[in-house]
Design a protein around this motif. Structure first.
Motif, PDB file in Angstrom:
ATOM      1  N   MET A 193      -4.507   4.168  -2.667  1.00  0.00           N
ATOM      2  CA  MET A 193      -5.006   4.783  -1.129  1.00  0.00           C
ATOM      3  C   MET A 193      -5.274   6.005  -1.024  1.00  0.00           C
ATOM      4  N   LEU A 194      -5.592   6.574  -1.125  1.00  0.00           N
ATOM      5  CA  LEU A 194      -6.286   7.973  -1.296  1.00  0.00           C
ATOM      6  C   LEU A 194      -7.226   8.566  -0.102  1.00  0.00           C
ATOM      7  N   PHE A 195      -7.415   8.973   0.545  1.00  0.00           N
ATOM      8  CA  PHE A 195      -8.299   9.358   2.116  1.00  0.00           C
ATOM      9  C   PHE A 195      -7.881  11.085   1.172  1.00  0.00           C
ATOM     10  N   VAL A 196      -9.876  11.475   1.137  1.00  0.00           N
ATOM     11  CA  VAL A 196      -9.400  12.561   0.842  1.00  0.00           C
ATOM     12  C   VAL A 196     -10.590  13.429   1.473  1.00  0.00           C
ATOM     13  N   LEU A 197      -9.772  14.625   2.594  1.00  0.00           N
ATOM     14  CA  LEU A 197     -11.009  15.046   3.402  1.00  0.00           C
ATOM     15  C   LEU A 197     -11.288  16.757   2.733  1.00  0.00           C
ATOM     16  N   GLY A 198     -12.474  16.511   1.946  1.00  0.00           N
ATOM     17  CA  GLY A 198     -13.180  17.892   2.798  1.00  0.00           C
ATOM     18  C   GLY A 198     -14.535  18.523   2.060  1.00  0.00           C
ATOM     19  N   GLY A 199     -15.068  18.864   1.917  1.00  0.00           N
ATOM     20  CA  GLY A 199     -16.773  19.350   1.932  1.00  0.00           C
ATOM     21  C   GLY A 199     -17.525  18.435   0.552  1.00  0.00           C
ATOM     22  N   ASN A 200     -17.989  19.183  -0.023  1.00  0.00           N
ATOM     23  CA  ASN A 200     -19.602  18.856  -1.739  1.00  0.00           C
ATOM     24  C   ASN A 200     -18.376  18.997  -2.108  1.00  0.00           C
ATOM     25  N   GLY A 201     -17.237  19.555  -2.263  1.00  0.00           N
ATOM     26  CA  GLY A 201     -17.126  19.654  -3.647  1.00  0.00           C
ATOM     27  C   GLY A 201     -15.280  19.080  -4.237  1.00  0.00           C
ATOM     28  N   THR A 202     -15.266  18.927  -2.141  1.00  0.00           N
ATOM     29  CA  THR A 202     -13.798  17.818  -2.256  1.00  0.00           C
ATOM     30  C   THR A 202     -14.549  16.255  -2.698  1.00  0.00           C
ATOM     31  N   HIS A 203     -15.576  16.182  -2.038  1.00  0.00           N
ATOM     32  CA  HIS A 203     -16.560  14.975  -2.137  1.00  0.00           C
ATOM     33  C   HIS A 203     -16.554  14.533  -3.688  1.00  0.00           C
ATOM     34  N   VAL A 240       0.780  -1.387   0.030  1.00  0.00           N
ATOM     35  CA  VAL A 240      -0.350  -0.051  -0.031  1.00  0.00           C
ATOM     36  C   VAL A 240       0.989   1.727   0.177  1.00  0.00           C
ATOM     37  N   LYS A 241       0.265   2.039  -1.034  1.00  0.00           N
ATOM     38  CA  LYS A 241       1.243   3.451  -0.680  1.00  0.00           C
ATOM     39  C   LYS A 241      -0.580   4.596  -0.984  1.00  0.00           C
ATOM     40  N   ALA A 242      -0.496   5.009   1.054  1.00  0.00           N
ATOM     41  CA  ALA A 242      -1.395   5.763   1.091  1.00  0.00           C
ATOM     42  C   ALA A 242      -1.434   7.062   1.088  1.00  0.00           C
ATOM     43  N   ALA A 243      -2.044   8.029   0.913  1.00  0.00           N
ATOM     44  CA  ALA A 243      -2.279   9.354   0.527  1.00  0.00           C
ATOM     45  C   ALA A 243      -2.932   9.931   1.194  1.00  0.00           C
ATOM     46  N   ILE A 244      -2.666  11.159   1.859  1.00  0.00           N
ATOM     47  CA  ILE A 244      -3.713  12.289   2.361  1.00  0.00           C
ATOM     48  C   ILE A 244      -3.986  13.599   1.644  1.00  0.00           C
ATOM     49  N   VAL A 245      -5.521  14.284   1.500  1.00  0.00           N
ATOM     50  CA  VAL A 245      -5.136  15.784   1.039  1.00  0.00           C
ATOM     51  C   VAL A 245      -6.734  15.906   1.062  1.00  0.00           C
ATOM     52  N   THR A 246      -6.317  17.141   1.965  1.00  0.00           N
ATOM     53  CA  THR A 246      -7.170  17.899   2.596  1.00  0.00           C
ATOM     54  C   THR A 246      -7.153  19.816   1.135  1.00  0.00           C
ATOM     55  N   VAL A 285      -7.213   1.180  -7.022  1.00  0.00           N
ATOM     56  CA  VAL A 285      -7.010   2.588  -5.770  1.00  0.00           C
ATOM     57  C   VAL A 285      -8.136   2.243  -4.922  1.00  0.00           C
ATOM     58  N   ALA A 286      -8.402   2.090  -4.180  1.00  0.00           N
ATOM     59  CA  ALA A 286      -9.625   2.681  -3.295  1.00  0.00           C
ATOM     60  C   ALA A 286      -9.634   4.365  -2.479  1.00  0.00           C
ATOM     61  N   VAL A 287     -10.929   4.709  -2.786  1.00  0.00           N
ATOM     62  CA  VAL A 287     -10.839   6.404  -3.185  1.00  0.00           C
ATOM     63  C   VAL A 287     -11.664   6.512  -1.709  1.00  0.00           C
ATOM     64  N   VAL A 288     -11.527   7.320  -0.624  1.00  0.00           N
ATOM     65  CA  VAL A 288     -12.337   7.361   0.304  1.00  0.00           C
ATOM     66  C   VAL A 288     -12.743   8.641   1.170  1.00  0.00           C
ATOM     67  N   GLY A 289     -13.858   9.396   0.534  1.00  0.00           N
ATOM     68  CA  GLY A 289     -13.583  10.233   1.602  1.00  0.00           C
ATOM     69  C   GLY A 289     -14.191  10.514   3.134  1.00  0.00           C
ATOM     70  N   VAL A 290     -13.624  11.740   4.216  1.00  0.00           N
ATOM     71  CA  VAL A 290     -13.850  11.931   5.695  1.00  0.00           C
ATOM     72  C   VAL A 290     -14.979  13.439   5.027  1.00  0.00           C
ATOM     73  N   MET A 345     -12.158   3.497  12.289  1.00  0.00           N
ATOM     74  CA  MET A 345     -13.570   2.623  11.178  1.00  0.00           C
ATOM     75  C   MET A 345     -12.818   2.846  10.043  1.00  0.00           C
ATOM     76  N   LEU A 346     -12.449   4.143   9.351  1.00  0.00           N
ATOM     77  CA  LEU A 346     -12.556   3.978   7.590  1.00  0.00           C
ATOM     78  C   LEU A 346     -11.370   3.565   7.863  1.00  0.00           C
ATOM     79  N   TYR A 347     -10.126   2.907   8.413  1.00  0.00           N
ATOM     80  CA  TYR A 347      -9.420   2.133   7.186  1.00  0.00           C
ATOM     81  C   TYR A 347      -9.867   0.603   7.373  1.00  0.00           C
ATOM     82  N   LEU A 348     -10.552  -0.180   8.532  1.00  0.00           N
ATOM     83  CA  LEU A 348     -10.589  -1.225   8.067  1.00  0.00           C
ATOM     84  C   LEU A 348     -11.646  -1.236   6.586  1.00  0.00           C
TER      85      LEU A 348
END
Ligand code: ATP
Ligand code: MG
Length: 455
Positions: A178-188, A86-92, A205-210, A388-391
């Protein structure tokens, strides 16, 4: 040992064991306990009901009376990918919101617990995927250990940026799966598009929003992190406005709060403070001028009790009051004129015109609120979302690869009926959640302020 036995969360122990020591393939690995064998796993049939109250009529429920829906419970599931792959990335992205650092920190720590070695932050939102001056930031527990002690985002935020296709190109180049995307409606909306693009290219690739929205304006969710902090800080601003107004001769305090199209912060802060005489939100129309307008009521308040405090949300709904600019920001959102400033100016003009003295003070605490460190409640929910998210991520990859659970593609996480569940992105960003003018909560607010209808 005792400590281990007492304090390690059982779910983690078992899944970690599987994750690290069981050779797994994207296919269902041999040796995994089945759902029946180990009841610590969440079953995909475990669901939460959206509404616990059954209203007998739309009138008693207000406009929010929608069909009850079921949502899948967040929680440990079997994992299907090797952490070392896994190479995971986080973006806000988007604006700041208290709790962003808490989420980043928790994602990193949790991924490390799972044995993921390659974790990076994409600097300054989606822009970081395309701007060659912006290098990705290696993340580890050491880097993120104390970031939750301050507000903002360690990674920085931005609006606008590259196209979805360019983002996915960049992810492929960097080997991000693996991409974690933190943001609002636009980001989602972006996250969903990235997800779709990855599927189209058959990428694993897994893309999941927070969901990050200080305004609490995401459909179906009880509450999003940042909101509690915002209300708490807004209350402080209201208190200052009250003190200023109360200490002045015929003092009027005006506080502008966030909420482009949803007045949740203004409503809740007004209720919580108990110091607001007039609360104006985008969902409820009002007139400033005229016999039943806000300004006349202000005069009445000054005559009756000597001072008044007004709380106004950003008011997308009252664009008619503001100068038309047609301006948009880098993400294409309408740039709002400043309703707070407008009301302040109109109030001054009005009292000058009537010859009735009034001392008007205006407070806009927006940036102070957004940049705050998350309070305990928001920090807690940020932590839980991620725990809970990563699982989910691992399962999600599996689903994507096999397309077996296509209905779950493009998901985000949130609280429904006090439980943490998965939500489909398109449904929660279809439109902003708004205050229902027929709801009990808004009526409580009206009772608390004692304001009339301004129409
Ligand atoms: P907030 O409203 O709380 O500030 P947001 O996530 O809505 O947060 P935006 O500035 O609207 O903030 O969007 C953030 C990012 O998402 C931007 O980089 C923007 O380019 C991208 N984006 C917005 N809408 C879309 C869309 N429909 N498709 C793809 N990307 C999008
Ligand atoms: Mg937005």
């Amino acid at each position: 040992n005792d400590f281990e036995a007492r304090f390690r969360i059982p779910h983690l122990t078992d899944v970690l064991h599987d994750a690290v020591s069981t050779p797994v393939s994207s296919d269902f690995a041999e040796g995994y306990p089945s759902d029946e064998e180990w009841h610590g796993y969440i079953n995909n049939n475990d669901r939460v009901l959206l509404k616990v109250i059954h209203y007998s009529s739309p009138t008693s429920a207000g406009a929010e009376c929608i069909d009850p829906g079921w949502f899948t419970v967040l929680g440990p599931r079997k994992i299907y990918f090797k952490p070392e792959d896994v190479k995971a990335a986080i973006v806000t992205c988007g604006g700041l919101c208290p709790g962003l650092n808490d989420v980043i920190r928790q994602i990193v720590i949790t991924l490390e617990i799972y044995g993921v070695k390659k974790i990076v932050g994409i600097p300054f939102g989606y822009r970081g995927f395309s701007d060659s001056n912006l290098a990705e930031m290696p993340l580890s527990r050491k880097v993120v250990q104390n970031i939750h002690l301050s507000g903002g985002s360690l990674l920085g935020v931005s609006r606008g940026g590259p196209t979805v296709s360019d983002i996915v190109d960049s992810m492929e180049e960097r080997g991000i799966n693996m991409l974690f995307v933190l943001g609002g409606n636009g980001t989602h909306a972006g996250a969903n598009a990235i997800h779709e693009e990855c599927r189209k290219r058959r990428l694993k690739v897994a893309v999941v929003g927070v969901p990050k929205t200080i305004d609490n304006d995401i459909l179906l969710m009880d509450k999003t992190f940042g909101f509690d902090t915002a209300v708490e800080e807004a209350q402080r601003a209201i208190n200052s406005a009250y003190i200023e107004a109360h200490s002045a001769y015929h003092g009027i305090g005006i506080v502008k709060l966030m909420g482009r199209s949803s007045g949740f912060i203004a409503m809740q802060a007004s209720l919580a403070s108990g110091q607001i005489d007039i609360c104006l939100i985008p969902e409820v129309p009002f007139n400033l001028h005229g016999p039943h307008g806000v300004l006349n009521h202000l005069k009445y308040l000054l005559e009756r009790k000597g001072s008044a405090v007004v709380c106004v949300a950003e008011e997308l709904g009252r664009l008619d009051l503001l100068e038309k600019t047609n301006a948009t920001d880098a993400s294409g959102n309408t740039v709002l004129g400043d309703i707070g400033v407008y009301i302040q100016q109109e109030t001054k003009k009005f009292f000058k015109g009537t010859g009735f003295p009034a001392d008007v003070k205006y407070i806009d605490p927006t940036y102070m609120i957004r940049a705050c460190r998350a309070n305990a409640s928001d920090g807690f929910s940020a932590l839980f979302l991620v725990k809970m998210l990563y699982l989910l991520i691992y399962t999600h990859m599996f689903w994507q690869v096999h397309g077996a659970f296509a209905g779950y593609s493009g998901i985000t996480v949130g609280i429904c009926n006090t439980h943490y569940v998965y939500f489909p992105i398109p449904e929660v960003i279809a439109q902003p959640k708004v205050v229902d003018p027929n709801s009990r909560m808004w009526h409580r607010c009206l009772t608390s302020t004692g304001q009339p209808d301004f129409i």
